[in-house]
Every structure is written in structure tokens, then in C-alpha cells.
Design an enzyme around this catalytic site. Structure first.
Site: not given
Ligand SMILES: *Cc1c(COP(=O)(O)O)cnc(C)c1O
Length: 416
Positions: A307, A337-338
Site C-alpha cells: 500500500r 530489489c526495487e
């Protein structure tokens, strides 16, 4: 959850750190007493002889939670055939389930019909096809009143460009479809979106729906949907349920007198019932000081609680392990990995690696939106009820990740 003698307790007795120790992190925990508090709040605000609260189970669909909410007297609001089936499995009577899909096939609507649930149709094309085939199965129709409620564009679903519902400007066409097919319209519905900030706007939508309702003679119920906002932080605005319930009740009573029949008023809250009941616990893997910031990196990410990244939602975060340290400023990030920032520049009691952090408002649209991104397991779930805790979903395993993958022998075949 509150501090009792310097450490946190759920329902006054259950120690969240013990739950994290026993079931491991990350972990979702739901407190049923808060669901009941919210249900009662809404229920008590409605002063009408006939009303029904249908819980929108896409917010949180663990079957134990559904069973609990059923004991409170609620029905169920569902948006897919799978939710219908889960609802039936949880013990809801077909007549207590309303199925409100959007852009599904006629086939899926037929499947729902065959299970005997209430059907809410939101476009003229399917309504016409359904009416020709099954004129004897009464339906509800979703009307779009074109009001702009809802906290942001992803959750605002009642405005003029929205894909949801049949425009109230199309009522003449709708009536032609109903007359030519001989369909019985037993309900009218609107759902304008999550996070209603302004009661007036909601009432305006209700007014449009009731005006439309005069045109249909076989009604049994009017469903006003939901979108009630709950506080996500201290002093946050929330929908004044007491006022909303009272005013809608008054208006509805007058409508029924005019209509000449006592209809049932329905609401279908998701977030309002379960958001505040949920806590998400995650362990701090690393405290990382960069040139400009102090990060606390946790053993979770947007795969478990999306969210904040998806909607820009605010979830309060606090240190359960060490509640009484001097507060410091942290940016809480995940391990995906973001960029998956849960909260930037938050004041939190000084964190050591290994501490457990808690996210509030984790009951609605958290676990149900979790994924296996980065090949991570989805978390376990615990329900706290009457001072006892129950594991209600096991953490996933490697087997779950590989379950439907089919290993084929394409190497050999391509050699042949
Ligand atoms: C999602 C949904 C709800 C619940 O919305 P909340 O904001 O969680 O209360 C109600 N009705 C329909 C048709 C929905 O799609």
C-alpha cells in the site's frame, strides 16, 4: 495494541514479541475485538428496521476472519467467483452473499447464479444478455452516480470517467432493457470508492441513487456500498460514521414511506471493519547510515505490504522491541530489489538490528495484496480472539513457490 507496564500487549494479554518468536517474522496479526468495535459502531449508527452490513472480503479474506464476521451478523460482499466460493465455505448462506463483479464474463455470472447468490450487474450489455436468458433470476444493478469520492484516483470508482456501474444518465436505456427482458430488479447499488472524506458528497450520491430507485417497482434493497475512511495516523480525518449513519437512515426512512414499502438498506464496508484490526510485524535486518539518511532495512518489502508504494498510503510504524528509547529519524525500507520505502523520515524509538517493528492499519488490503515477488514466501497470519491466539495461515514454503510449475524435458526433445 497498547503498552502494559512498558511492553506491548494485544487485547491486554497477548505479547506480540512472543508471537514473532513462535511464528517468525514477517507476521500478520488480527485483533477480532477491533473488528467487533467497528461493526458495532456502524451498526449502531443505523436506525432502521431493515438493514444489512455486507463485509467486502477482498480487504482480508482469511476464512476464520470471515467466520468471525459472520457471527456478528454480517453478510458478504464479493467481487469474484472465487470469493463467492470462499464465502460459502465459510458458512455464509447464498442469500447473504452479494456478488459485485466488474468486467467479468457472462459465464462467471452464470456460475454465481448457479450458486444462488445475489447478483449485481454493472453494465447494460451483460444485463441484457442475462435478462434474455434468465428473466426469473432477480438482480441488483450497479448505478454510477458520477460523484468524486475516494482518496485517490486508483480507489475513486464513482466518477464520470470510471469503468464502474451504469451511468444514471442511462436509466432510460436501463429501463428499456428491464422491460423488454422482463427482468426483476430487486436492488440498486452504488459504490463510489474508498476513503470518503466528505459526507455531503456521499449523501449527494445517495440522493441520485434514491431518485433512480423511484423508477423501479420491484425493489427489495438499496446498497450504498462503502468507502468509509479510517484514521491512518494521529489526528487523521476519518468518516464520521455516527453522523453518516443517522443522516442516511433519516433520508432512507422518508424514501421508504414515499416508495410505499420497507426496503433493506445495505452497506458493504471492507477497510472500515478490518483495517485497524491488523498489525504487521517485521524484523530489522540492518540499520544503514548513508551520507544523508539512516535507513532501517526490514525482512519484508512491497511483496508483503504494497500500500505505501502502490497508493502512497501512510502506515504508522513503531518499535515493539524497544518502545522507550530516545526517538530518532529513520527511513524504513524493504529488501526487494526495487525502491520499496514503507515510510520516510519517521520518528521511531531508537532501533537496533534485530528489533521488531510494527505497522498499523495492516488489516485491509495488505495480506490480500501480497505476492511472491523475488520468490519470497507470503507471511503467516495469526488471529487474536478473546485473549487467545490462533495461527490461521501458515507461512509459505518452497513447495508453495514451485507448486504449479511444470518441469518439462525440452532439452532432449530439441536434440531429436
Ligand atoms: C472494494 C469494495 C468495497 C469495500 O471498499 P472499502 O473501501 O474497503 O470499504 C465495497 N464494495 C465494492 C463493490 C467494492 O469493490
Amino acid at each position: 495494541m497498547e503498552l502494559v507496564n512498558g511492553s506491548y500487549r494485544i487485547q491486554g494479554v497477548v505479547d506480540p514479541l512472543e508471537l514473532c518468536e513462535k511464528f517468525d517474522c514477517p507476521l500478520y496479526v488480527y485483533d477480532t475485538s477491533i473488528i467487533k468495535r467497528q461493526y458495532d459502531k456502524l451498526s449502531n449508527s443505523i436506525v432502521l428496521p431493515k438493514y444489512k452490513i455486507n463485509y467486502a472480503c477482498k480487504a482480508l479474506n482469511n476464512i476464520n476472519i470471515l467466520r468471525y464476521i459472520k457471527t456478528l451478523g454480517a453478510g458478504l460482499d464479493t467481487v469474484s467467483i472465487q470469493e463467492v466460493k470462499i464465502g460459502l465455505k465459510a458458512g455464509f448462506a447464498p442469500d447473504d452473499i452479494i456478488y459485485t463483479p466488474n468486467c467479468v464474463s457472462l459465464k462467471e455470472i452464470e456460475d454465481a447464479m448457479n450458486l444462488g447468490v445475489k447478483i449485481n450487474i454493472d453494465n447494460l450489455s451483460i444485463l441484457e444478455q442475462f435478462g434474455h436468458l434468465y428473466p426469473d433470476y432477480p438482480v441488483c444493478v450497479r448505478i454510477n452516480p458520477h460523484i468524486f469520492a475516494g482518496g485517490n484516483s486508483k480507489i475513486s470508482v464513482g466518477h464520470i470517467d470510471s469503468k464502474f456501474g451504469i451511468s444514471f444518465h442511462q436509466v432510460p436505456h436501463l429501463k428499456r432493457v428491464v422491460e423488454t427482458t422482463n427482468l426483476k430488479v430487486e436492488g440498486l447499488h452504488m459504490h463510489t470508492g474508498s476513503d470518503i472524506l466528505d459526507i455531503e458528497v456521499f449523501i449527494q450520491g445517495c440522493e441520485i441513487l434514491l431518485n433512480t430507485a423511484k423508477e423501479f417497482k420491484d425493489l427489495e434493497y438499496i446498497d450504498l456500498g462503502s468507502g468509509f475512511k479510517v484514521p491512518y495516523k494521529e489526528n487523521d480525518i476519518s468518516t464520521d460514521i455516527q453522523e453518516l449513519g443517522e443522516r442516511i437512515s433519516q433520508r432512507f426512512k422518508a424514501f421508504c414511506t414515499d416508495y410505499g414499502k420497507e426496503l433493506t438498506l445495505m452497506f458493504e464496508p471492507g477497510k472500515f471493519l478490518v483495517s485497524e484490526s491488523g498489525y504487521f510485524f517485521s524484523k530489522v535486518n540492518v540499520v544503514k547510515q548513508t551520507i544523508s539518511m539512516v535507513f532501517a532495512g526490514i525482512d519484508s518489502g512491497l511483496n508483503h505490504l504494497i500500500r505505501p508504494m502502490f497508493y502512497g498510503s501512510h502506515h504508522e510504524i513503531f518499535n515493539v522491541s524497544q518502545p522507550n528509547n530516545k526517538p530518532r529519524i529513520y527511513t524504513i525500507v524493504g529488501y526487494i530489489c526495487e525502491t520499496d520505502t514503507f515510510g520516510a523520515n519517521r520518528k521511531i524509538s531508537e532501533i537496533s538490528e534485530g528489533d521488531i517493528l510494527c505497522f498499523k492499519n495492516a488489516g485491509a488490503y495488505c495480506q490480500t495484496m501480497a505476492s511472491n515477488y523475488n520468490s519470497r514466501y507470503r507471511p503467516a497470519e495469526v488471529m487474536v480472539h478473546d485473549g487467545e491466539y490462533y495461527l490461521i495461515r501458515a507461512r509459505e514454503t518452497m513447495e508453495d513457490l514451485l507448486r504449479n510449475q511444470i518441469e518439462v524435458n525440452f532439452f532432449e526433445k530439441s536434440i531429436v
